[in-house]
Design a protein around this motif. Structure first.
Motif, PDB file in Angstrom:
ATOM      1  N   LEU A 105       9.631  15.020  36.585  1.00  0.00           N
ATOM      2  CA  LEU A 105       9.421  15.622  35.270  1.00  0.00           C
ATOM      3  C   LEU A 105      10.630  16.450  34.838  1.00  0.00           C
ATOM      4  CD1 LEU A 105       7.245  15.473  33.151  1.00  0.00           C
ATOM      5  CD2 LEU A 105       6.249  17.560  34.088  1.00  0.00           C
ATOM      6  N   SER A 106      11.292  17.083  35.793  1.00  0.00           N
ATOM      7  CA  SER A 106      12.481  17.883  35.450  1.00  0.00           C
ATOM      8  C   SER A 106      13.591  16.998  34.879  1.00  0.00           C
ATOM      9  CB  SER A 106      12.981  18.642  36.674  1.00  0.00           C
ATOM     10  OG  SER A 106      13.304  17.747  37.717  1.00  0.00           O
ATOM     11  N   ARG A 107      13.761  15.793  35.422  1.00  0.00           N
ATOM     12  CA  ARG A 107      14.787  14.869  34.895  1.00  0.00           C
ATOM     13  C   ARG A 107      14.384  14.331  33.530  1.00  0.00           C
ATOM     14  NH1 ARG A 107      16.104  11.116  40.139  1.00  0.00           N
ATOM     15  NH2 ARG A 107      16.638  12.816  41.564  1.00  0.00           N
ATOM     16  N   PHE A 108      13.091  14.114  33.357  1.00  0.00           N
ATOM     17  CA  PHE A 108      12.571  13.658  32.056  1.00  0.00           C
ATOM     18  C   PHE A 108      12.921  14.672  30.973  1.00  0.00           C
ATOM     19  CE2 PHE A 108       8.919  13.638  29.052  1.00  0.00           C
ATOM     20  CZ  PHE A 108       9.026  12.341  28.582  1.00  0.00           C
ATOM     21  N   TYR A 109      12.652  15.940  31.258  1.00  0.00           N
ATOM     22  CA  TYR A 109      12.964  16.977  30.279  1.00  0.00           C
ATOM     23  C   TYR A 109      14.461  17.227  30.154  1.00  0.00           C
ATOM     24  CZ  TYR A 109       8.005  17.941  29.824  1.00  0.00           C
ATOM     25  OH  TYR A 109       6.659  17.830  29.569  1.00  0.00           O
ATOM     26  N   ALA A 110      15.225  16.984  31.220  1.00  0.00           N
ATOM     27  CA  ALA A 110      16.684  17.112  31.139  1.00  0.00           C
ATOM     28  C   ALA A 110      17.248  16.101  30.145  1.00  0.00           C
ATOM     29  CB  ALA A 110      17.317  16.926  32.516  1.00  0.00           C
ATOM     30  N   ALA A 111      16.653  14.907  30.088  1.00  0.00           N
ATOM     31  CA  ALA A 111      17.087  13.908  29.120  1.00  0.00           C
ATOM     32  C   ALA A 111      16.824  14.394  27.695  1.00  0.00           C
ATOM     33  CB  ALA A 111      16.378  12.574  29.366  1.00  0.00           C
ATOM     34  N   ALA A 112      15.715  15.101  27.512  1.00  0.00           N
ATOM     35  CA  ALA A 112      15.411  15.660  26.188  1.00  0.00           C
ATOM     36  C   ALA A 112      16.445  16.708  25.810  1.00  0.00           C
ATOM     37  CB  ALA A 112      14.011  16.267  26.168  1.00  0.00           C
ATOM     38  N   LEU A 113      16.833  17.527  26.775  1.00  0.00           N
ATOM     39  CA  LEU A 113      17.863  18.537  26.508  1.00  0.00           C
ATOM     40  C   LEU A 113      19.207  17.889  26.206  1.00  0.00           C
ATOM     41  CD1 LEU A 113      16.980  21.180  29.243  1.00  0.00           C
ATOM     42  CD2 LEU A 113      16.582  21.347  26.774  1.00  0.00           C
ATOM     43  N   GLY A 114      19.392  16.670  26.738  1.00  0.00           N
ATOM     44  CA  GLY A 114      20.621  15.924  26.485  1.00  0.00           C
ATOM     45  C   GLY A 114      20.614  15.188  25.166  1.00  0.00           C
ATOM     46  N   GLY A 115      19.567  15.348  24.367  1.00  0.00           N
ATOM     47  CA  GLY A 115      19.551  14.744  23.043  1.00  0.00           C
ATOM     48  C   GLY A 115      18.543  13.633  22.835  1.00  0.00           C
ATOM     49  N   GLN A 116      17.773  13.283  23.848  1.00  0.00           N
ATOM     50  CA  GLN A 116      16.770  12.235  23.692  1.00  0.00           C
ATOM     51  C   GLN A 116      15.508  12.815  23.062  1.00  0.00           C
ATOM     52  OE1 GLN A 116      16.973   8.953  24.092  1.00  0.00           O
ATOM     53  NE2 GLN A 116      19.126   9.328  24.509  1.00  0.00           N
ATOM     54  N   TRP A 117      15.326  12.566  21.786  1.00  0.00           N
ATOM     55  CA  TRP A 117      14.193  13.156  21.076  1.00  0.00           C
ATOM     56  C   TRP A 117      12.858  12.608  21.541  1.00  0.00           C
ATOM     57  CZ3 TRP A 117      11.098   9.911  18.208  1.00  0.00           C
ATOM     58  CH2 TRP A 117      11.644   8.660  17.877  1.00  0.00           C
ATOM     59  N   HIS A 118      12.850  11.469  22.215  1.00  0.00           N
ATOM     60  CA  HIS A 118      11.587  10.881  22.675  1.00  0.00           C
ATOM     61  C   HIS A 118      10.952  11.682  23.799  1.00  0.00           C
ATOM     62  CE1 HIS A 118      11.650   7.109  20.456  1.00  0.00           C
ATOM     63  NE2 HIS A 118      12.950   7.106  20.638  1.00  0.00           N
ATOM     64  N   PHE A 119      11.751  12.287  24.624  1.00  0.00           N
ATOM     65  CA  PHE A 119      11.257  12.866  25.861  1.00  0.00           C
ATOM     66  C   PHE A 119      10.900  14.340  25.715  1.00  0.00           C
ATOM     67  CE2 PHE A 119      14.418   9.605  27.634  1.00  0.00           C
ATOM     68  CZ  PHE A 119      13.491   8.581  27.541  1.00  0.00           C
ATOM     69  N   THR A 120       9.981  14.626  24.809  1.00  0.00           N
ATOM     70  CA  THR A 120       9.636  16.021  24.546  1.00  0.00           C
ATOM     71  C   THR A 120       8.137  16.319  24.689  1.00  0.00           C
ATOM     72  OG1 THR A 120       9.436  15.551  22.189  1.00  0.00           O
ATOM     73  CG2 THR A 120      11.587  16.338  22.963  1.00  0.00           C
ATOM     74  N   GLU A 121       7.359  15.346  25.138  1.00  0.00           N
ATOM     75  CA  GLU A 121       5.923  15.542  25.252  1.00  0.00           C
ATOM     76  C   GLU A 121       5.616  16.556  26.358  1.00  0.00           C
ATOM     77  OE1 GLU A 121       6.672  11.189  24.126  1.00  0.00           O
ATOM     78  OE2 GLU A 121       7.475  12.605  25.577  1.00  0.00           O
ATOM     79  N   SER A 122       4.569  17.326  26.151  1.00  0.00           N
ATOM     80  CA  SER A 122       4.165  18.318  27.154  1.00  0.00           C
ATOM     81  C   SER A 122       3.569  17.618  28.376  1.00  0.00           C
ATOM     82  CB  SER A 122       3.130  19.276  26.564  1.00  0.00           C
ATOM     83  OG  SER A 122       1.900  18.604  26.374  1.00  0.00           O
ATOM     84  N   ALA A 123       3.575  18.320  29.501  1.00  0.00           N
ATOM     85  CA  ALA A 123       2.984  17.773  30.730  1.00  0.00           C
ATOM     86  C   ALA A 123       1.499  17.485  30.526  1.00  0.00           C
ATOM     87  CB  ALA A 123       3.196  18.741  31.887  1.00  0.00           C
ATOM     88  N   ALA A 124       0.813  18.355  29.812  1.00  0.00           N
ATOM     89  CA  ALA A 124      -0.619  18.141  29.554  1.00  0.00           C
ATOM     90  C   ALA A 124      -0.839  16.853  28.755  1.00  0.00           C
ATOM     91  CB  ALA A 124      -1.198  19.334  28.806  1.00  0.00           C
ATOM     92  N   TYR A 125      -0.007  16.619  27.761  1.00  0.00           N
ATOM     93  CA  TYR A 125      -0.134  15.405  26.948  1.00  0.00           C
ATOM     94  C   TYR A 125       0.197  14.162  27.786  1.00  0.00           C
ATOM     95  CZ  TYR A 125       0.510  12.053  23.160  1.00  0.00           C
ATOM     96  OH  TYR A 125       0.421  10.953  22.358  1.00  0.00           O
ATOM     97  N   LEU A 126       1.246  14.243  28.599  1.00  0.00           N
ATOM     98  CA  LEU A 126       1.612  13.117  29.461  1.00  0.00           C
ATOM     99  C   LEU A 126       0.482  12.808  30.439  1.00  0.00           C
ATOM    100  CD1 LEU A 126       5.325  14.085  30.191  1.00  0.00           C
ATOM    101  CD2 LEU A 126       4.513  12.242  28.681  1.00  0.00           C
TER     102      LEU A 126
END
Length: 132
Positions: free
Chosen positions: A57-78
């Motif tokens: 999950l940390s890498r998933f959110y790191a991609a969002a910080l890198g500009g990937q707008w898709h990878f921003t869902e909360s852990a609860a939603y996932l």
């Protein structure tokens, strides 16, 4: 002149013309969206843990910080989508890449009668099995 020739109440195209335009747009958009889906999957696979198909999950959110707008869902939603694997206390929460790609959050168009989503790469295999 031009003002007299143009009448907004007079149909300029037949229903068949409109149907052909919509079919063409749908086909072209499907190809475009599939390219987007392939790009998303490649990003996830670059972040996965040693060929497991799971992304920490940390890498998933790191991609969002890198500009990937898709990878921003909360852990609860996932978790609600069924794409989060919480079974390992050693590895921590991990995103199941294939489930994420097939989830409804990757559908760009959703209507009552159809959706435009990422294609399932196994669909051809399923079709072959069903035909056999």
């Amino acid at each position: 002149g031009l003002r007299e020739a143009w009448n907004p109440l007079r149909p300029l195209f037949s229903f068949a013309d409109a149907q052909a335009v919509v079919a063409s747009i749908s086909t072209q958009f499907g190809s475009y969206w599939e390219t987007e889906c392939d790009g998303l999957m490649q990003i996830l696979l670059k972040s996965e843990r040693r060929g497991t198909g799971r992304v920490p999950l940390s890498r998933f959110y790191a991609a969002a910080l890198g500009g990937q707008w898709h990878f921003t869902e909360s852990a609860a939603y996932l978790r609600q989508l069924g794409v989060l694997d919480d079974s390992s206390s050693f590895h921590g929460p991990q995103l199941i890449a294939s489930n994420y790609m097939q989830s409804s959050n990757n559908c760009v168009v959703t209507h009552k009668h159809f959706r435009v989503c990422c294609a399932n790469p196994c669909q051809d295999f399923y079709s072959d099995l069903e035909a056999a």
